[in-house]
Every structure is written in structure tokens, then in C-alpha cells.
Scaffold this motif. Sequence first.
Motif, PDB file in Angstrom:
ATOM      1  N   GLU A   1      99.776 -51.326  24.741  1.00  0.00           N
ATOM      2  CA  GLU A   1      98.155 -51.312  24.705  1.00  0.00           C
ATOM      3  C   GLU A   1      97.604 -49.845  25.678  1.00  0.00           C
ATOM      4  O   GLU A   1      98.202 -49.515  26.595  1.00  0.00           O
ATOM      5  CB  GLU A   1      97.763 -52.381  26.075  1.00  0.00           C
ATOM      6  N   LEU A   2      96.855 -49.353  24.831  1.00  0.00           N
ATOM      7  CA  LEU A   2      96.226 -48.196  25.276  1.00  0.00           C
ATOM      8  C   LEU A   2      94.680 -48.613  25.969  1.00  0.00           C
ATOM      9  O   LEU A   2      93.945 -49.271  25.212  1.00  0.00           O
ATOM     10  CB  LEU A   2      95.776 -46.994  24.441  1.00  0.00           C
ATOM     11  N   GLN A   3      94.362 -48.355  27.431  1.00  0.00           N
ATOM     12  CA  GLN A   3      93.252 -49.088  28.055  1.00  0.00           C
ATOM     13  C   GLN A   3      92.611 -47.603  28.626  1.00  0.00           C
ATOM     14  O   GLN A   3      93.215 -47.010  29.376  1.00  0.00           O
ATOM     15  CB  GLN A   3      93.619 -49.748  29.085  1.00  0.00           C
TER      16      GLN A   3
ATOM     17  N   PRO B   1     103.122 -57.872  19.406  1.00  0.00           N
ATOM     18  CA  PRO B   1     104.374 -57.811  19.094  1.00  0.00           C
ATOM     19  C   PRO B   1     104.331 -58.236  17.417  1.00  0.00           C
ATOM     20  O   PRO B   1     103.891 -59.232  17.186  1.00  0.00           O
ATOM     21  CB  PRO B   1     104.928 -58.901  19.825  1.00  0.00           C
ATOM     22  N   GLY B   2     105.192 -57.552  16.858  1.00  0.00           N
ATOM     23  CA  GLY B   2     105.448 -57.770  15.427  1.00  0.00           C
ATOM     24  C   GLY B   2     104.262 -57.408  14.519  1.00  0.00           C
ATOM     25  O   GLY B   2     104.510 -57.754  13.321  1.00  0.00           O
ATOM     26  N   GLU B   3     103.283 -56.698  14.863  1.00  0.00           N
ATOM     27  CA  GLU B   3     102.081 -56.230  13.976  1.00  0.00           C
ATOM     28  C   GLU B   3     102.286 -54.826  13.762  1.00  0.00           C
ATOM     29  O   GLU B   3     103.220 -54.173  14.169  1.00  0.00           O
ATOM     30  CB  GLU B   3     100.902 -56.308  15.304  1.00  0.00           C
TER      31      GLU B   3
ATOM     32  N   VAL C   1     103.208 -51.138  28.366  1.00  0.00           N
ATOM     33  CA  VAL C   1     104.269 -51.753  27.490  1.00  0.00           C
ATOM     34  C   VAL C   1     104.730 -53.011  27.933  1.00  0.00           C
ATOM     35  O   VAL C   1     105.279 -52.877  29.076  1.00  0.00           O
ATOM     36  CB  VAL C   1     105.498 -50.731  27.052  1.00  0.00           C
ATOM     37  N   ASP C   2     104.334 -54.190  27.100  1.00  0.00           N
ATOM     38  CA  ASP C   2     104.606 -55.267  27.816  1.00  0.00           C
ATOM     39  C   ASP C   2     104.101 -55.629  29.123  1.00  0.00           C
ATOM     40  O   ASP C   2     104.849 -55.943  30.192  1.00  0.00           O
ATOM     41  CB  ASP C   2     106.081 -55.814  27.714  1.00  0.00           C
ATOM     42  N   GLY C   3     102.887 -55.014  29.424  1.00  0.00           N
ATOM     43  CA  GLY C   3     102.121 -55.057  30.687  1.00  0.00           C
ATOM     44  C   GLY C   3     102.418 -54.139  31.794  1.00  0.00           C
ATOM     45  O   GLY C   3     101.655 -54.221  32.827  1.00  0.00           O
TER      46      GLY C   3
ATOM     47  N   PRO D   1     114.397 -50.427  17.827  1.00  0.00           N
ATOM     48  CA  PRO D   1     113.407 -50.327  18.797  1.00  0.00           C
ATOM     49  C   PRO D   1     112.374 -51.564  18.545  1.00  0.00           C
ATOM     50  O   PRO D   1     112.567 -52.338  17.373  1.00  0.00           O
ATOM     51  CB  PRO D   1     112.753 -49.188  17.846  1.00  0.00           C
ATOM     52  N   ASP D   2     111.945 -51.893  19.508  1.00  0.00           N
ATOM     53  CA  ASP D   2     110.726 -52.895  19.522  1.00  0.00           C
ATOM     54  C   ASP D   2     109.524 -52.358  18.735  1.00  0.00           C
ATOM     55  O   ASP D   2     108.792 -53.244  18.161  1.00  0.00           O
ATOM     56  CB  ASP D   2     110.276 -53.503  20.858  1.00  0.00           C
ATOM     57  N   ILE D   3     109.111 -50.864  18.835  1.00  0.00           N
ATOM     58  CA  ILE D   3     108.068 -50.515  18.090  1.00  0.00           C
ATOM     59  C   ILE D   3     108.483 -49.390  17.535  1.00  0.00           C
ATOM     60  O   ILE D   3     109.224 -48.324  17.936  1.00  0.00           O
ATOM     61  CB  ILE D   3     106.672 -50.272  19.121  1.00  0.00           C
ATOM     62  N   LEU D   4     108.439 -49.280  16.149  1.00  0.00           N
ATOM     63  CA  LEU D   4     108.530 -47.960  15.118  1.00  0.00           C
ATOM     64  C   LEU D   4     107.016 -47.204  15.334  1.00  0.00           C
ATOM     65  O   LEU D   4     106.266 -47.718  14.866  1.00  0.00           O
ATOM     66  CB  LEU D   4     109.007 -48.462  13.886  1.00  0.00           C
TER      67      LEU D   4
END
Length: 277
Positions: A4-6, A31-33, A65-67, A152-155
Amino acid sequence: MRVELQHVSKSFRHNGQTVEVLHDINLTVAPGEFVCLLGPTGCGKSTIVNLVAGLETPNAGTILVDGRPIAGPGPRRVVVFQDAALFPWLTVLGNVEFGLRMARVPKTERHTAAMAYIKLVHLSKFAHAYPHQLSGGMRQRAAIARALVMQPDILLMDEPFGALDAQTRAVLQEELLEIWRRTGCSILFVTHNIREATGLADRVYVISSRPGRIRHVEPISTPRPRHAENPSLVECQRKILGVLEEEIEKVMRDELGESIHIAHDQAGPNRLREMHS
Ligand SMILES: Nc1ncnc2c1ncn2[C@@H]1O[C@H](COP(=O)(O)OP(=O)(O)OP(=O)(O)O)[C@@H](O)[C@H]1O
Ligand SMILES: [Mg+2]
């Protein structure tokens, strides 16, 4: 992994002046998006990738990242660049193994893992080839395997297919969707190309320039496999094109003044349409 970018803003110092490159960016990758960033050159797409990768830090706002706020680069967030940036003195296998070697994974284990990902990207026959012996598409495949082997969890993909011919690009897009489905990782994918964005993403963020802001968010619910002629997809493309045309007109007006109006009305939108067809 949820990214998340806030309210993120980013400025750079240039010739003694501070230039704001990104302004109040709010963006989420669930996640998974599969999320695409689309926007004109210089609007700050790569800067967003670098921020999420932890290679740059924001001047304002938070990246979670994950809060949890990120504290620099991490092995669960891996970047694939436009030019594969492989080590020329290592084979495909050597390149794919490299990250595991640095992480002191024992030889047999890292060899098995690397070969599995090389197979996933259909490069098994070229595992012992050097980068200069590969085509551009094959080099990008190797770069993708090198990223995936780190699980990775995110590419984070910064125009990974930008330098490829249309046919190779189409093949790699399909393969990437298959890899995404099989690994379940999230993907943040930068592109200039409307068709690429709408063909791949669950959601497209359209970014404006100077400073980069989120101008539009287009959710894409068309089921996969997607065909470019699918009416709901064409409608998404049309909406995004409309936003981009407004942006380009704004930039042209800023740069060239009102005199550009006639020329742009006659040539601009059509040229843009050609660019993205
Ligand atoms: N390290 C830096 N120092 C100074 N300015 C920078 C730096 N990195 C990026 N910029 C500037 O920030 C702006 C956005 O750059 P960025 O590379 O993020 O854009 P982009 O959308 O990825 O462009 P492109 O589509 O051409 O790749 C540009 O004007 C660029 O010159
Ligand atoms: Mg860029």
C-alpha cells in the motif's frame, strides 16, 4: 503480500532545484493481484517501482507491506527491468542461481530450484547458454526465472517486454499470466501500452505527469483468456485512451502554448490511437 502506498510524494534535486515527481499517490496491490501502471514517459512509473522495491524513499507518505512500513529492499519484492540485466559472464543457470548463491543455499538445492524455474520459463535447453547467445525474449525469460527463484511475494516489472517485437511480447504476456496463476504472487507491472495493460491486469492505474498523480483507476473484470476485441475490454481501453489523450493535450499545451491546438486536434488523438493499436 499486500503493498500500500498512502499519500506518497517524491521529489528529486535537479540542477539545484527540487522537482516533485510524484504527488499524493494512493495505490494498493492486494495479495495475488495483477496491477498495471500506465502513463506518459517521465510521469514517475519507475520511481513508484523503485519506491516499492525499497531502492528509493518517499519524501512524504508511507509505503506499507502487509501493514508494516518498508525499511529498504527485501527478497520478497523482486524487480524485473526492461533490459534483462543478466550477468554476461554467467550462463542462464549461473544467473538464475546467483541470488540463492548469495543467500548461501547449498549447491544441489540451488541447482534443483534454478532448473525448476528455468523449466517454468521454457529455457531448459538453454540452461548452459550465455546471455549473448540468447534472443531478447529468451533473456527476459531468464530474468523472470532469476526473479522467481527467490520466491517473491510480489514481482515488480518495469516495462519488461518494452523492447521486444509484438509477437514475442504476446507470447511472453501469455506465459507471464500462466506463471502468475501457478505461483500466486502479486504483480506490479509498468507499461506504456494500453492493450498490454488491459490484457494483463486486474486493475490499471493511469498516472499523469508533472508531478505524477493517479488520474484514473480502471478495474478490469473481463475473464481470462482475454481477446483484444472483447467489447468490455474495448470499453476499458476507450476510457483509458480518453484519460491519456487529455493528459497529452495538457502536456502539449504546457510545453508549446495555445498554438498547438489546431495541429493536435487534427493529428494527436489519431496518432495516439495508432501508437496503441
Ligand atoms: N534519481 C533521480 N534523480 C533526479 N531525477 C530523477 C531521478 N529518478 C527519476 N528522476 C526524474 O523523475 C521523473 C520521473 O522519472 P521515472 O523514471 O520514474 O519516469 P517513468 O514514468 O518511468 O518514465 P519512462 O516511461 O520514460 O520510463 C523524470 O523526470 C526523471 O527525470
Ligand atoms: Mg520508467
